[in-house]
Scaffold this motif. Sequence first.
Motif, short mmCIF file in Angstrom:
data_model
loop_
_atom_site.label_atom_id
_atom_site.label_comp_id
_atom_site.label_asym_id
_atom_site.label_seq_id
_atom_site.Cartn_x
_atom_site.Cartn_y
_atom_site.Cartn_z
N GLY A 46 0.83 -1.20 0.00
CA GLY A 46 0.00 0.00 0.00
C GLY A 46 0.86 1.24 0.00
O GLY A 46 1.85 1.35 -0.69
N GLY A 47 0.51 2.25 0.84
CA GLY A 47 1.26 3.49 0.86
C GLY A 47 0.50 4.56 0.13
O GLY A 47 -0.66 4.40 -0.25
N SER A 48 1.17 5.71 -0.07
CA SER A 48 0.50 6.87 -0.65
C SER A 48 0.54 6.90 -2.16
O SER A 48 -0.11 7.73 -2.78
N ARG A 49 1.31 6.02 -2.78
CA ARG A 49 1.43 6.04 -4.23
C ARG A 49 0.16 5.50 -4.88
O ARG A 49 -0.51 4.63 -4.32
N PRO A 50 -0.16 5.98 -6.10
CA PRO A 50 -1.28 5.39 -6.84
C PRO A 50 -1.01 3.91 -7.09
O PRO A 50 0.14 3.47 -7.16
N VAL A 51 -2.09 3.14 -7.26
CA VAL A 51 -1.97 1.70 -7.45
C VAL A 51 -1.05 1.37 -8.61
O VAL A 51 -0.21 0.46 -8.52
N GLU A 52 -1.19 2.11 -9.71
CA GLU A 52 -0.41 1.77 -10.91
C GLU A 52 1.08 2.03 -10.73
O GLU A 52 1.89 1.60 -11.55
N GLN A 53 1.48 2.75 -9.67
CA GLN A 53 2.90 3.00 -9.44
C GLN A 53 3.49 2.10 -8.36
O GLN A 53 4.68 2.19 -8.05
N GLU A 54 2.67 1.25 -7.81
CA GLU A 54 3.18 0.36 -6.77
C GLU A 54 3.99 -0.78 -7.40
O GLU A 54 3.79 -1.13 -8.56
N PRO A 55 4.89 -1.37 -6.64
CA PRO A 55 5.72 -2.46 -7.20
C PRO A 55 4.87 -3.60 -7.71
O PRO A 55 3.82 -3.92 -7.16
N CYS A 56 5.35 -4.23 -8.76
CA CYS A 56 4.63 -5.35 -9.35
C CYS A 56 4.90 -6.66 -8.62
O CYS A 56 4.13 -7.60 -8.73
N THR A 57 6.01 -6.73 -7.91
CA THR A 57 6.34 -7.95 -7.18
C THR A 57 6.03 -7.76 -5.69
O THR A 57 5.90 -6.63 -5.22
N LYS A 58 5.90 -8.87 -4.98
CA LYS A 58 5.61 -8.82 -3.54
C LYS A 58 6.60 -9.72 -2.80
O LYS A 58 6.28 -10.87 -2.50
N PRO A 59 7.77 -9.21 -2.51
CA PRO A 59 8.80 -10.05 -1.87
C PRO A 59 8.39 -10.60 -0.51
O PRO A 59 8.88 -11.64 -0.09
N ASP A 60 7.48 -9.88 0.18
CA ASP A 60 7.09 -10.30 1.53
C ASP A 60 5.76 -11.05 1.55
O ASP A 60 5.16 -11.21 2.60
N TYR A 61 5.33 -11.54 0.39
CA TYR A 61 4.01 -12.17 0.31
C TYR A 61 3.82 -13.29 1.32
O TYR A 61 2.78 -13.41 1.97
N LEU A 62 4.81 -14.12 1.52
CA LEU A 62 4.65 -15.28 2.39
C LEU A 62 4.50 -14.93 3.85
O LEU A 62 4.01 -15.73 4.65
#
Length: 352
Positions: A46-62
């Motif tokens: 999440g955070g303050s950035r628009p959704v389309e500017q957020e990272p595409c990967t999720k290193p902490d998903y697990l």
Amino acid sequence: GADVGAGQSGGKKAAAAAAAPPPKENDASPPAADCDQSDSGGGGGGGSRPVEQEPCTKPDYLSRSVRYNAADTALLDDDGDAVMMEWERPLMKAHASVITSSAKGKKVMNVGFGMGIIDTFLQEEWEPSLHVIVEAHPAVHARMVKDGWDKRPGVRVCFGRWQDEVPKLIEEGIELDGIFYDTYGEHHTDLEDFHDLIAKMLTKPGGIYSFFNGLAPDNLFFHGVACNCVKLQLAHLGLDAEFAPCEIQVKEKEWEGVRRKYWHGRETYYLPVVTWNEERLRREGAEKDRGMSNGGGAAVVSAETTEGQEPIESGENSTGVNAEAREILNDKDAKEGDERTNKKLKTDSACS
């Protein structure tokens, strides 16, 4: 998986845009490719950035929570992004048919359980003699155990990252007739690493590999480019890749309660069908025979690119780019022959 964006519970599938490198640590610049042109999706916290500017990967998903919605039609992460959804069911049915060659008793592996859709099809329709399921998210694994997947005959559940679990299977000498890859939050480089591993365990000559094809899902031309990049990498491993068109319709209401889409209105899904290159296998066999006849054991086989796998030409103008992409996806230059024709008939049947 947990490193370099390595979640793996199905869903917005393996890879940020095919040509884009992983984001550098502490890099504050915008991502090289819009996340909606990748199949990884995901907000990365999440955070303050628009959704389309957020990272595409999720290193902490697990390490993050996931939940199945009340209707049990979606698996969502704690950003509200979908890991897997019910609308994928007809695609999973087709993938299951392809990796089993529509035959019972095969040895298969699925990486990324998610909602268990393809695994249910494999069990109920194709009754594999060995059914390996690799799942890394603790909550998804707990759901699997609750539902008794670890007690089903012939099913082997490997709880952990595929980066850790698949090498163990290779070390055991396990060979598989069919392999399916459907991970969450990973980068394209992870997909390439996985391909290096499957080449060591896919049965020769008849093994079939497939993956959820969400590459560049909102732009047909770039989707074609990404698919061709995968095709070229697989060719270096001695594997042929074709992309069989399957009709799919995803209604807008399917996305209610989901923060971001990972499929963008196209009505054709290009299903990957990956098999060993026949000429490469013949060459390997001939070199092995020569080595044995000379008393020196098996010969070393070169890893040259399979003939006929040409990259996309540069410098084309934008006129007709969608037609060019479709030519790439349909593999119009595929070798002819009875075996190839029969395989395509089986694929068409699976996608009908």
